[in-house]
Design an enzyme around this catalytic site. Structure first.
Site, PDB file in Angstrom:
ATOM      1  N   TYR A  93       0.870  -1.184   0.000  1.00  0.00           N
ATOM      2  CA  TYR A  93       0.000   0.000   0.000  1.00  0.00           C
ATOM      3  C   TYR A  93       0.900   1.225   0.000  1.00  0.00           C
ATOM      4  O   TYR A  93       2.082   1.136  -0.353  1.00  0.00           O
ATOM      5  CB  TYR A  93      -0.905  -0.119   1.247  1.00  0.00           C
ATOM      6  N   ARG A 146      -6.243  10.059 -10.850  1.00  0.00           N
ATOM      7  CA  ARG A 146      -5.668  10.778  -9.686  1.00  0.00           C
ATOM      8  C   ARG A 146      -5.216   9.713  -8.698  1.00  0.00           C
ATOM      9  O   ARG A 146      -5.907   9.380  -7.764  1.00  0.00           O
ATOM     10  CB  ARG A 146      -6.727  11.709  -9.107  1.00  0.00           C
ATOM     11  N   LYS A 164      -5.904  -2.010  -2.646  1.00  0.00           N
ATOM     12  CA  LYS A 164      -7.025  -1.774  -1.720  1.00  0.00           C
ATOM     13  C   LYS A 164      -7.736  -3.097  -1.429  1.00  0.00           C
ATOM     14  O   LYS A 164      -8.122  -3.360  -0.290  1.00  0.00           O
ATOM     15  CB  LYS A 164      -8.009  -0.771  -2.328  1.00  0.00           C
ATOM     16  N   GLU A 235     -12.463   4.719  -6.482  1.00  0.00           N
ATOM     17  CA  GLU A 235     -11.160   5.028  -5.898  1.00  0.00           C
ATOM     18  C   GLU A 235     -10.302   5.859  -6.836  1.00  0.00           C
ATOM     19  O   GLU A 235     -10.130   5.513  -8.016  1.00  0.00           O
ATOM     20  CB  GLU A 235     -10.427   3.718  -5.584  1.00  0.00           C
ATOM     21  N   ASP A 236      -9.769   6.925  -6.309  1.00  0.00           N
ATOM     22  CA  ASP A 236      -8.781   7.743  -7.007  1.00  0.00           C
ATOM     23  C   ASP A 236      -9.266   8.260  -8.366  1.00  0.00           C
ATOM     24  O   ASP A 236      -8.542   8.204  -9.376  1.00  0.00           O
ATOM     25  CB  ASP A 236      -7.447   6.985  -7.117  1.00  0.00           C
ATOM     26  N   ASP A 258     -14.291   6.132  -1.657  1.00  0.00           N
ATOM     27  CA  ASP A 258     -13.359   5.989  -0.548  1.00  0.00           C
ATOM     28  C   ASP A 258     -12.622   7.291  -0.243  1.00  0.00           C
ATOM     29  O   ASP A 258     -12.406   7.635   0.917  1.00  0.00           O
ATOM     30  CB  ASP A 258     -12.357   4.890  -0.938  1.00  0.00           C
ATOM     31  N   ASP A 259     -12.225   8.014  -1.279  1.00  0.00           N
ATOM     32  CA  ASP A 259     -11.433   9.231  -1.056  1.00  0.00           C
ATOM     33  C   ASP A 259     -12.263  10.326  -0.403  1.00  0.00           C
ATOM     34  O   ASP A 259     -11.743  11.113   0.383  1.00  0.00           O
ATOM     35  CB  ASP A 259     -10.855   9.728  -2.392  1.00  0.00           C
ATOM     36  N   ASN A 406      -0.752  11.628   0.351  1.00  0.00           N
ATOM     37  CA  ASN A 406       0.039  10.440   0.019  1.00  0.00           C
ATOM     38  C   ASN A 406       0.656  10.590  -1.364  1.00  0.00           C
ATOM     39  O   ASN A 406       0.152  11.356  -2.168  1.00  0.00           O
ATOM     40  CB  ASN A 406      -0.884   9.203   0.019  1.00  0.00           C
TER      41      ASN A 406
END
Ligand code: NAI
Ligand code: PYR
Ligand code: MG
Length: 545
Positions: A93, A146, A164, A235-236, A258-259, A406
């Protein structure tokens, strides 16, 4: 065990035991002669693997090793992660997964999950039917635009859904056979990737928004047709797509971003312990967020909601929220704000007395506002400068400072610096792992305020409770349960979030709270706490032969 025999069985990652096949299993399944003589235990295999991990030359090689172990023997892979979660997490991760994504095409070994590419847009259902396993509980999907704080990685973004989902299994106990990573390949605007001869994605610039949203619609329709009960985690996605996608589908299927939502829940959970130590409830804090992307806005919206629950009106809560983007403070006279950003924009009259020319910057805000909480979701390395941190610390006794971007290289500040600049007074949590702080001869772990504390538990909850929606109240329940598990509540010197060694137990507690809320919200069948606990235990897969 299975109808597979011989090499077929040995090379099936979900069924193989490798050298742990017993003498009688070897005889029964046509494995004699295909393995060396010795029969090893899972525990011995785990120790051998950690030895091999130690011998790799750097963390990217350790990531490659672990990914290939996952493709070879999933039980062993998860047993290796379980053996030392704290060491394994930074390898599978953040931060190492960022390098895995950057070098995805160059490092390619074997397929995993589904690649749904725009040129094949008319075959979405057919491609979904080609999924390696039929029964799926959780999908994590990205379009690679992203990735963490490292931008557009095109097809390389697949590293994130894979990573994930491995945490859905190792922390949330979701059966690895019932997980599905998906990459929506709609091109990339990353010039290096478009020029890379090894690039494995669709070599094309990203498609227009009209085509994009139509493609996402078709994808969701195909998922609903094929897997109507699956949890679909976004996600992202880049900020201009993330919130609109969530708004479009959140009431139609079992889904969350999630973000936006997972990050909000973990941040609020960490703020719970921090507020207690600081001795100031959130509703009395001035909260500054650096970063007005989907993550920053998502967190601030949950902070606002918490302040309202603590007794403020919506307007009073918003008056305590200060959000900045790359251009400075969000103010109502700006014409470059999206609707969800505008909802937090300050009236220019609020800051007129500061006498600042142009948009106030972070230094201006901390100079003029008695900020007790400073959060970073900006990707801007070093944005929390010494001057900013010292100014904050001169105004409040225990500043709460969370550089959450991150991977590690994007963090707004290093915990050791923040600690030194505030003489140990700051309460710090970061998005990626950092070494412990050394204070008075003692090592103090830095809490990793990352949505990994939340999404595996949400997956466990909705799978166990058979929920059909993820409500906002469920995400708030996750935040509360995580907050209640903060070691800092009992010991002001302890980290703000639970130790990795305890993360599975914490996930069970969060899952119970989320499942209970799902029942209360009428999005899961009625069940008592005992029934939910039993369902959570029964859902949990553990790596064992
Ligand atoms: N800790 C965690 O669990 C999570 C961390 N993140 C991290 O949050 C970061 C942001 O994610 P998104 O919101 O999706 O990204 P984004 O790129 O949409 O948003 C970034 C925001 O930061 C602003 N910004 C950039 N440079 C700045 C500067 N120097 N000063 C002030 N503002 C600046 C931009 O204008 C934009 O509003 C990423 O690094 C991501 O890895 C995201 C989700 C979870
Ligand atoms: C942790 C996470 O989801 C991110 O940085 O995007
Ligand atoms: Mg993310």
């Amino acid at each position: 065990m299975s109808d597979l025999t011989g090499c077929g069985l040995l090379s099936d990652p979900l069924r193989t035991k490798g050298t742990a096949f017993t003498e009688s299993e070897r005889a029964e399944h046509g494995l004699r002669g295909l393995l060396p003589y010795a029969v090893t235990s899972l525990d011995e295999q785990v120790r051998r693997c950690w030895g091999q991990i130690d011998r790799q030359s750097d963390d990217l090689q350790r990531y490659v090793y672990l990914r290939s172990l996952q493709d070879r023997n999933e039980t062993l892979f998860y047993a290796v992660l379980a053996h030392d979660v704290a060491r394994a997490l930074p390898l599978v991760y953040t931060p190492t997964v960022a390098e895995g994504c950057r070098h995805f095409s160059e490092l390619w070994q074997r397929p995993r999950g589904l690649y749904l590419s725009w040129p094949h847009r008319d075959q979405l259902v057919e491609m979904l039917r080609n999924r390696p396993r039929k029964e799926i509980d959780v999908i994590v999907v990205t379009d690679g635009q992203r990735i963490l704080g490292i931008g557009d990685q095109g097809v390389g973004g697949m590293g994130i859904p894979v990573g994930k989902l491995s945490l859905y299994t190792s922390i949330g106990g979701i059966d690895p056979a019932r997980t599905l990573p998906i990459l929506l390949d709609v091109g990339t605007d990353n010039a290096d990737l478009l020029d890379d001869p090894f690039y494995l994605g669709w070599r094309h610039h990203r498609i227009s928004d009209d085509d994009y949203f139509a493609f996402v619609d078709a994808f969701v329709e195909a998922v609903q047709a094929e897997l109507p009960e699956v949890l679909l985690q976004w996600e992202d996605f880049a900020t201009p797509h993330a919130a609109p996608i969530l708004e479009r589908y959140r009431d139609r299927l079992l889904t969350f971003n999630d973000d936006i939502q997972g990050t909000a829940a973990v941040a609020l959970g960490a703020l719970h312990g921090a507020s207690k130590i600081a001795g100031t409830p959130l509703k009395e804090q001035q909260v500054v967020m650096v970063g007005a992307g989907s993550a920053g806005i998502g967190v601030m919206d949950m902070v606002r909601q918490e302040m309202v629950d603590e007794g403020l009106s919506d307007a009073q809560a918003r008056a305590r929220c200060w959000i900045l983007d790359v251009h400075g403070l969000l103010t109502t006279d700006r014409d470059d704000l999206a609707e969800d950003q505008r909802a937090f924009a300050r009236d220019p009259a609020d800051v007129e007395s500061w006498g600042v020319q142009g948009n106030p910057q972070l230094a201006d805000v901390v100079e003029h506002v008695r900020a007790g909480v400073l959060l970073g979701l900006s990707t801007a390395k070093g944005a929390f400068t010494e001057e900013i941190v010292r100014t904050m610390a001169s105004k409040v006794e225990r500043p709460i400072i969370f550089p959450l971007s991150n991977p590690t290289a994007n963090a707004e500040a290093r915990p050791a610096d923040v600690d030194a600049w505030t003489e140990g007074k700051a309460l710090v949590a970061t998005g990626s792992p950092f070494p412990p702080l050394h204070r008075d001869g003692v090592d103090i772990p830095v809490a990793q305020c990352n949505n990994v504390y939340v999404f595996p538990a949400v997956g466990l909850a909705v799978t166990a409770a058979r929920a059909n929606r993820v409500t906002n109240a469920m995400m708030r329940a996750a935040a509360r349960a995580l907050g209640d598990a903060s070691p800092a509540l009992a010991d002001a010197k302890a980290p703000l979030l639970p130790a990795w060694a305890d993360v599975r137990d914490t996930a069970d507690d969060i899952a119970l709270a989320v499942a209970r809320q799902a029942v209360t919200d009428g999005v899961a069948p009625d069940a008592s706490d005992d029934e939910l606990r039993t369902a959570i235990r029964g859902t949990r897969w553990t790596p064992d032969y």
